[in-house]
Design a protein around this motif. Structure first.
Motif, PDB file in Angstrom:
ATOM      1  N   ALA A  98      -2.655  43.688 -45.281  1.00 18.77           N
ATOM      2  CA  ALA A  98      -2.738  44.551 -46.471  1.00 18.77           C
ATOM      3  C   ALA A  98      -4.020  44.950 -46.911  1.00 18.77           C
ATOM      4  O   ALA A  98      -4.003  45.478 -47.539  1.00 18.77           O
ATOM      5  N   GLY A  99      -4.927  44.400 -45.988  1.00 13.60           N
ATOM      6  CA  GLY A  99      -6.449  44.784 -46.447  1.00 13.60           C
ATOM      7  C   GLY A  99      -6.862  46.053 -46.438  1.00 13.60           C
ATOM      8  O   GLY A  99      -7.934  46.275 -47.162  1.00 13.60           O
ATOM      9  N   THR A 100      -6.484  46.908 -45.878  1.00 17.70           N
ATOM     10  CA  THR A 100      -6.764  48.465 -46.167  1.00 17.70           C
ATOM     11  C   THR A 100      -5.537  49.342 -45.824  1.00 17.70           C
ATOM     12  O   THR A 100      -4.707  49.071 -45.004  1.00 17.70           O
ATOM     13  N   ALA A 101      -5.519  50.429 -46.487  1.00 25.58           N
ATOM     14  CA  ALA A 101      -4.255  51.381 -46.475  1.00 25.58           C
ATOM     15  C   ALA A 101      -4.518  52.293 -45.255  1.00 25.58           C
ATOM     16  O   ALA A 101      -3.612  52.872 -44.764  1.00 25.58           O
ATOM     17  N   MET A 102      -5.855  52.204 -44.497  1.00 24.48           N
ATOM     18  CA  MET A 102      -6.204  53.224 -43.292  1.00 24.48           C
ATOM     19  C   MET A 102      -5.083  52.409 -42.357  1.00 24.48           C
ATOM     20  O   MET A 102      -5.087  51.428 -42.144  1.00 24.48           O
ATOM     21  N   MET A 103      -4.646  53.485 -41.434  1.00 24.74           N
ATOM     22  CA  MET A 103      -3.902  53.203 -40.552  1.00 24.74           C
ATOM     23  C   MET A 103      -4.532  53.393 -39.154  1.00 24.74           C
ATOM     24  O   MET A 103      -5.113  54.629 -38.893  1.00 24.74           O
ATOM     25  N   MET A 104      -4.356  52.391 -38.073  1.00 28.25           N
ATOM     26  CA  MET A 104      -5.204  52.930 -36.740  1.00 28.25           C
ATOM     27  C   MET A 104      -3.846  52.737 -35.897  1.00 28.25           C
ATOM     28  O   MET A 104      -2.869  51.927 -35.766  1.00 28.25           O
ATOM     29  N   ALA A 105      -4.054  53.413 -34.417  1.00 29.42           N
ATOM     30  CA  ALA A 105      -3.134  53.398 -33.529  1.00 29.42           C
ATOM     31  C   ALA A 105      -3.158  52.101 -32.702  1.00 29.42           C
ATOM     32  O   ALA A 105      -4.217  51.423 -32.685  1.00 29.42           O
ATOM     33  N   SER A 106      -2.093  52.008 -32.067  1.00 26.47           N
ATOM     34  CA  SER A 106      -2.177  50.470 -31.374  1.00 26.47           C
ATOM     35  C   SER A 106      -3.329  50.597 -30.281  1.00 26.47           C
ATOM     36  O   SER A 106      -3.660  51.570 -29.650  1.00 26.47           O
ATOM     37  N   SER A 107      -3.902  49.518 -30.022  1.00 29.61           N
ATOM     38  CA  SER A 107      -5.261  49.381 -29.058  1.00 29.61           C
ATOM     39  C   SER A 107      -4.579  49.671 -27.647  1.00 29.61           C
ATOM     40  O   SER A 107      -5.448  49.423 -26.785  1.00 29.61           O
ATOM     41  N   ALA A 108      -3.460  49.242 -27.392  1.00 28.26           N
ATOM     42  CA  ALA A 108      -2.970  48.962 -26.126  1.00 28.26           C
ATOM     43  C   ALA A 108      -3.286  50.034 -25.176  1.00 28.26           C
ATOM     44  O   ALA A 108      -3.787  49.778 -23.749  1.00 28.26           O
ATOM     45  N   GLU A 109      -3.323  51.236 -25.469  1.00 21.05           N
ATOM     46  CA  GLU A 109      -3.575  52.299 -24.611  1.00 21.05           C
ATOM     47  C   GLU A 109      -4.857  52.356 -24.221  1.00 21.05           C
ATOM     48  O   GLU A 109      -5.416  52.677 -22.948  1.00 21.05           O
ATOM     49  N   ALA A 110      -5.804  52.195 -25.127  1.00 26.80           N
ATOM     50  CA  ALA A 110      -7.344  52.170 -24.931  1.00 26.80           C
ATOM     51  C   ALA A 110      -7.490  50.937 -24.119  1.00 26.80           C
ATOM     52  O   ALA A 110      -8.658  51.167 -23.058  1.00 26.80           O
ATOM     53  N   VAL A 111      -6.884  49.892 -23.988  1.00 29.69           N
ATOM     54  CA  VAL A 111      -7.233  48.838 -23.258  1.00 29.69           C
ATOM     55  C   VAL A 111      -6.729  49.226 -21.821  1.00 29.69           C
ATOM     56  O   VAL A 111      -7.635  48.828 -20.974  1.00 29.69           O
ATOM     57  N   GLN A 112      -5.602  49.897 -21.710  1.00 29.58           N
ATOM     58  CA  GLN A 112      -5.216  50.205 -20.290  1.00 29.58           C
ATOM     59  C   GLN A 112      -6.193  51.291 -19.696  1.00 29.58           C
ATOM     60  O   GLN A 112      -6.219  51.238 -18.353  1.00 29.58           O
ATOM     61  N   THR A 113      -6.777  52.178 -20.388  1.00 29.82           N
ATOM     62  CA  THR A 113      -7.262  53.329 -19.681  1.00 29.82           C
ATOM     63  C   THR A 113      -8.781  53.054 -19.769  1.00 29.82           C
ATOM     64  O   THR A 113      -9.708  53.711 -19.081  1.00 29.82           O
ATOM     65  N   SER A 114      -9.330  51.952 -20.353  1.00 29.79           N
ATOM     66  CA  SER A 114     -10.757  52.157 -20.540  1.00 29.79           C
ATOM     67  C   SER A 114     -11.283  50.599 -19.758  1.00 29.79           C
ATOM     68  O   SER A 114     -12.294  50.363 -19.972  1.00 29.79           O
ATOM     69  N   LEU A 125     -15.720  46.943 -45.510  1.00 30.01           N
ATOM     70  CA  LEU A 125     -16.289  46.477 -46.777  1.00 30.01           C
ATOM     71  C   LEU A 125     -15.189  46.502 -47.615  1.00 30.01           C
ATOM     72  O   LEU A 125     -15.302  45.659 -48.809  1.00 30.01           O
ATOM     73  N   LYS A 126     -14.288  47.108 -47.739  1.00 32.37           N
ATOM     74  CA  LYS A 126     -12.945  47.202 -48.528  1.00 32.37           C
ATOM     75  C   LYS A 126     -12.061  46.130 -48.619  1.00 32.37           C
ATOM     76  O   LYS A 126     -11.301  45.678 -49.282  1.00 32.37           O
ATOM     77  N   VAL A 127     -11.930  45.453 -47.402  1.00 36.88           N
ATOM     78  CA  VAL A 127     -11.051  44.219 -47.194  1.00 36.88           C
ATOM     79  C   VAL A 127     -11.589  43.013 -47.822  1.00 36.88           C
ATOM     80  O   VAL A 127     -12.765  42.367 -47.467  1.00 36.88           O
ATOM     81  N   LYS A 128     -10.769  42.601 -48.749  1.00 41.42           N
ATOM     82  CA  LYS A 128     -11.177  41.547 -49.701  1.00 41.42           C
ATOM     83  C   LYS A 128     -11.409  40.234 -48.762  1.00 41.42           C
ATOM     84  O   LYS A 128     -10.498  39.834 -47.934  1.00 41.42           O
ATOM     85  N   GLY A 129     -12.456  39.498 -48.917  1.00 47.04           N
ATOM     86  CA  GLY A 129     -12.760  38.224 -48.210  1.00 47.04           C
ATOM     87  C   GLY A 129     -12.971  38.288 -46.696  1.00 47.04           C
ATOM     88  O   GLY A 129     -12.714  37.396 -45.952  1.00 47.04           O
ATOM     89  N   TRP A 130     -13.232  39.605 -46.497  1.00 47.12           N
ATOM     90  CA  TRP A 130     -13.667  39.900 -44.795  1.00 47.12           C
ATOM     91  C   TRP A 130     -14.477  38.747 -44.284  1.00 47.12           C
ATOM     92  O   TRP A 130     -14.529  38.360 -43.156  1.00 47.12           O
TER      93      TRP A 130
END
Length: 371
Positions: free
Chosen positions: A19-35, A154-159
């Motif tokens: 819950a450290g940040t409200a921003m959402m990212m896509a799964s990295s699975a596709e990037a791993v497979q394609t890169s 930097l917004k993530v508390k205790g990173w």
């Protein structure tokens, strides 16, 4: 040779960490497979060997004969890593944060500025326009993408107390939360090698001011008569003074052609309008290249430019004089060029463009005439 060997374990994240940040990212699975097809932890990285190869590539080597385990396209990947590190330094992000950013980009894109990904994911960090990370064009700008990642980190508390993979996952929200760990050793070696290629960022503990002849006074005109100056523009009514030294005129004219280009800490200012972020300007490279086009050689950093030419009083500035602020008079951290009429041209800081500002906004620590 000194080797980096850090044990890496599988880390399971609690709901609090996720819950450290409200921003959402896509799964990295596709990037791993394609890169790339690399899989597994890199636990025996030779940091000296990495440093040698990084230096070779940044010095212009093709990368054809460069072999860094985990980097199959070093000629493309190393410059992107350099941009990530430079952006982190310019934002005062600690070393660990830079390593986290590099590990994240390794996992998400293999340090490539991709124009595709899972759903609408793009760029080095596979950030998604639909999730508020910026426009597609912005995300494909390595500097912008790096800034956005760092700001969310930097917004993530205790990173700083988290593991690399925990901190990365707190920002990315990946479907593969443990995957970032495999890149920690390589990212550490890359950060250390790249950081050494930049000017020293250490703070000078000696606050004694050098004999610059400064008085704290300001020129008769403070630039306030021009009103608000839109960033990246020339204020209405300004012209380079007719009595300006011809070489100062050339330097100022060249610098003004860089107005509106984005700041890049460590950038060479050799191609500020080009696609490579490292061709953009920071404060001292803008001064160096402006005077280079007037036939005058300056050193590269603010710390050394403050010793160029001769000291002048801030109350007797002439167009083309360098003025210094932030830090101390003996070790200032920022430099601009006086334009006459109470104006200064500068490359201010990360996320800001080359711009003209009134000298009333400057706390002048030193001034030098290099003509």
């Amino acid at each position: 040779m000194k080797a980096v060997a850090v044990g890496i374990g599988v880390v399971f994240l609690s709901p609090l960490l996720l819950a450290g940040t409200a921003m959402m990212m896509a799964s990295s699975a596709e990037a791993v497979q394609t890169s790339g097809s690399f899989s597994g932890c890199l636990t025996d990285i030779d940091s000296d060997e990495v440093a040698k190869h990084v230096t070779d590539i940044l010095d212009g080597a093709s990368g054809k004969d460069v072999h860094i385990e985990g980097l199959d396209l070093p000629a493309e990947q190393v410059p992107n890593a350099r941009t990530i590190v430079a952006t982190g330094i310019s934002l005062d992000v600690p070393k660990k944060g830079q390593i986290i950013a590099l590990a994240t980009a390794m996992q998400e894109s293999r340090l490539r500025n991709l124009n595709y990904g899972d759903r609408d994911s793009l760029g080095l960090f596979q950030q998604r326009p639909s999730q508020g990370w910026g426009t597609a064009q912005q995300i494909r700008d390595p500097v912008y993408a790096s800034e956005r990642f760092y700001k969310e980190l930097l917004k993530v508390k205790g990173w700083q107390q988290m593991t690399v993979t925990q901190a990365a996952q707190a920002v990315q929200k990946s479907g593969y939360p443990d995957a970032y760990a495999q890149w920690e050793n390589l990212s550490t070696a890359l950060q250390e090698a790249i950081a050494k290629t930049f000017p020293s960022t250490g703070k000078d503990k000696d606050d004694k001011e050098s004999a610059t002849g400064t008085t704290g006074c300001a020129p008769a005109k403070d630039g306030s008569g021009f009103g608000r100056i839109p960033e990246g523009s020339v204020p209405k009514g300004y012209k380079i003074p007719k009595d300006a030294d011809p070489k100062a005129r050339k330097a100022l004219n060249w610098a003004m052609h860089q107005l509106g280009t984005q700041y890049q800490w460590g950038g060479s200012c050799t191609d500020a309008h080009g696609p490579d972020p490292m061709g953009r300007c920071d404060c001292s490279s803008l001064m160096q290249q402006a005077y280079a086009h007037a036939g005058i050689t300056l050193t590269r950093t603010t710390y050394t430019q403050v010793n160029e030419g001769k000291a002048v009083s801030p109350s007797h500035l002439q167009p083309g004089d360098l003025i210094f602020s932030r830090g101390t008079a003996s070790r200032p951290e920022h430099v601009g060029m006086y334009m006459g009429e109470g104006l200064v041209i500068e490359a201010p800081r990360t996320s800001k463009p080359v711009r003209i500002t009134p000298i009333k906004d400057w706390d002048i620590l030193a001034a030098r005439r290099v003509l």
